[in-house]
Design a protein around this motif. Structure first.
Motif, short mmCIF file in Angstrom:
data_model
loop_
_atom_site.label_atom_id
_atom_site.label_comp_id
_atom_site.label_asym_id
_atom_site.label_seq_id
_atom_site.Cartn_x
_atom_site.Cartn_y
_atom_site.Cartn_z
N UNK A 229 5.29 11.45 -3.41
CA UNK A 229 5.81 10.36 -4.23
C UNK A 229 4.97 10.05 -5.46
N UNK A 230 3.85 10.76 -5.67
CA UNK A 230 3.04 10.53 -6.87
C UNK A 230 3.90 10.71 -8.10
N UNK A 231 3.76 9.78 -9.05
CA UNK A 231 4.50 9.85 -10.30
C UNK A 231 3.50 9.97 -11.45
N UNK A 232 3.29 11.20 -11.91
CA UNK A 232 2.28 11.42 -12.95
C UNK A 232 2.72 10.87 -14.30
N UNK B 196 -22.47 8.90 -8.13
CA UNK B 196 -22.08 7.72 -7.37
C UNK B 196 -20.76 7.18 -7.89
N UNK B 197 -19.82 6.94 -6.96
CA UNK B 197 -18.49 6.47 -7.33
C UNK B 197 -18.09 5.30 -6.44
N UNK B 198 -17.10 4.54 -6.94
CA UNK B 198 -16.60 3.39 -6.17
C UNK B 198 -15.08 3.38 -6.18
N UNK B 199 -14.53 2.80 -5.12
CA UNK B 199 -13.09 2.70 -4.92
C UNK B 199 -12.45 1.78 -5.94
N UNK B 200 -11.27 2.16 -6.40
CA UNK B 200 -10.44 1.28 -7.22
C UNK B 200 -8.99 1.48 -6.80
N UNK B 201 -8.26 0.38 -6.62
CA UNK B 201 -6.83 0.48 -6.35
C UNK B 201 -6.09 0.21 -7.64
N UNK B 202 -4.92 0.84 -7.76
CA UNK B 202 -4.12 0.69 -8.98
C UNK B 202 -2.65 0.85 -8.63
N UNK B 203 -1.80 0.34 -9.51
CA UNK B 203 -0.37 0.49 -9.29
C UNK B 203 0.03 1.93 -9.60
N UNK B 204 0.48 2.63 -8.57
CA UNK B 204 0.88 4.02 -8.74
C UNK B 204 2.31 4.16 -9.22
N UNK B 205 3.22 3.35 -8.67
CA UNK B 205 4.63 3.42 -9.02
C UNK B 205 5.33 2.20 -8.44
N UNK B 206 6.61 2.07 -8.72
CA UNK B 206 7.47 1.04 -8.13
C UNK B 206 8.35 1.73 -7.10
N UNK B 207 8.50 1.10 -5.92
CA UNK B 207 9.37 1.69 -4.91
C UNK B 207 10.82 1.27 -5.16
N UNK B 208 11.72 1.68 -4.30
CA UNK B 208 13.16 1.41 -4.47
C UNK B 208 13.48 -0.08 -4.45
N UNK B 209 12.60 -0.90 -3.83
CA UNK B 209 12.79 -2.35 -3.79
C UNK B 209 12.12 -3.05 -4.97
N UNK C 152 0.85 -1.19 0.00
CA UNK C 152 0.00 0.00 0.00
C UNK C 152 0.88 1.24 0.00
N UNK C 153 0.38 2.32 -0.55
CA UNK C 153 1.13 3.58 -0.52
C UNK C 153 1.36 4.01 0.92
N UNK C 154 0.44 3.61 1.83
CA UNK C 154 0.57 3.90 3.26
C UNK C 154 -0.37 2.95 4.00
N UNK C 155 0.18 2.13 4.90
CA UNK C 155 -0.62 1.15 5.64
C UNK C 155 -1.64 1.79 6.58
N UNK C 156 -1.50 3.07 6.84
CA UNK C 156 -2.47 3.76 7.69
C UNK C 156 -3.72 4.19 6.93
N UNK C 157 -3.71 4.01 5.62
CA UNK C 157 -4.83 4.46 4.80
C UNK C 157 -5.44 3.37 3.91
#
Length: 143
Positions: free
Chosen positions: A75-78, A115-128, A7-12
């Motif tokens: 860290x967003x990569x447009x 009306x909208x719904x959640x979608x997760x997507x690959x935002x970027x690759x981290x250093x690992x 996740x981009x952040x485990x708190x969210x």
């Protein structure tokens, strides 16, 4: 290169690798019942520490919106080249309003109450080399 997904952040965001189980997280205060976005140690409303983490509803409605003409900061990569995109305050049934980009939403369809719904997507690759999953909302398909 790793096949790991985070996740981009485990708190969210939890369960980022599973589109059906992925959920945004909130904090519910047991004292005043206020729900806020993200996992927190105390209530933003009354400061009580008697709080619990809750999974938020995956569907909501556009409360307000705008068009983003500039990309968000790291860290967003447009995408390159950057194209303006809609963003909205999405109000969830819990009363929480979350800022999010909107996917698959032509400007002519964008409106308050959509009306909208959640979608997760690959935002970027981290250093690992792990796929970092972010979130967006998209219009609910009408039957």
């Amino acid at each position: 290169m790793s096949n790991a997904v985070v996740a981009f952040d485990d708190n969210f965001l939890v369960n980022p690798a599973d589109p059906e189980k992925a959920r945004l997280l909130g904090t519910r205060c047991r004292a005043c019942r206020t729900v806020t976005f993200g996992r927190k140690k105390n209530c933003e409303h009354c400061t009580s520490e008697d709080v619990e983490t809750v999974a938020l509803s995956p569907q909501g409605r556009v409360w307000s919106y705008t068009i983003l003409h500039y990309p968000s900061p790291p860290p967003y990569q447009p995408p390159d080249p950057y194209q303006p995109l809609p963003a909205a305050w999405v109000e969830l049934p819990e009363g929480v309003r979350i800022i999010s980009t909107l996917k698959d939403c032509p400007r002519d369809d964008l409106r308050i109450g959509l009306e909208v719904e959640l979608e997760v997507y690959q935002g970027w690759l981290d250093a690992q080399g792990r796929a970092v999953m972010a979130y967006t909302f998209k219009p609910v398909k009408q039957n």
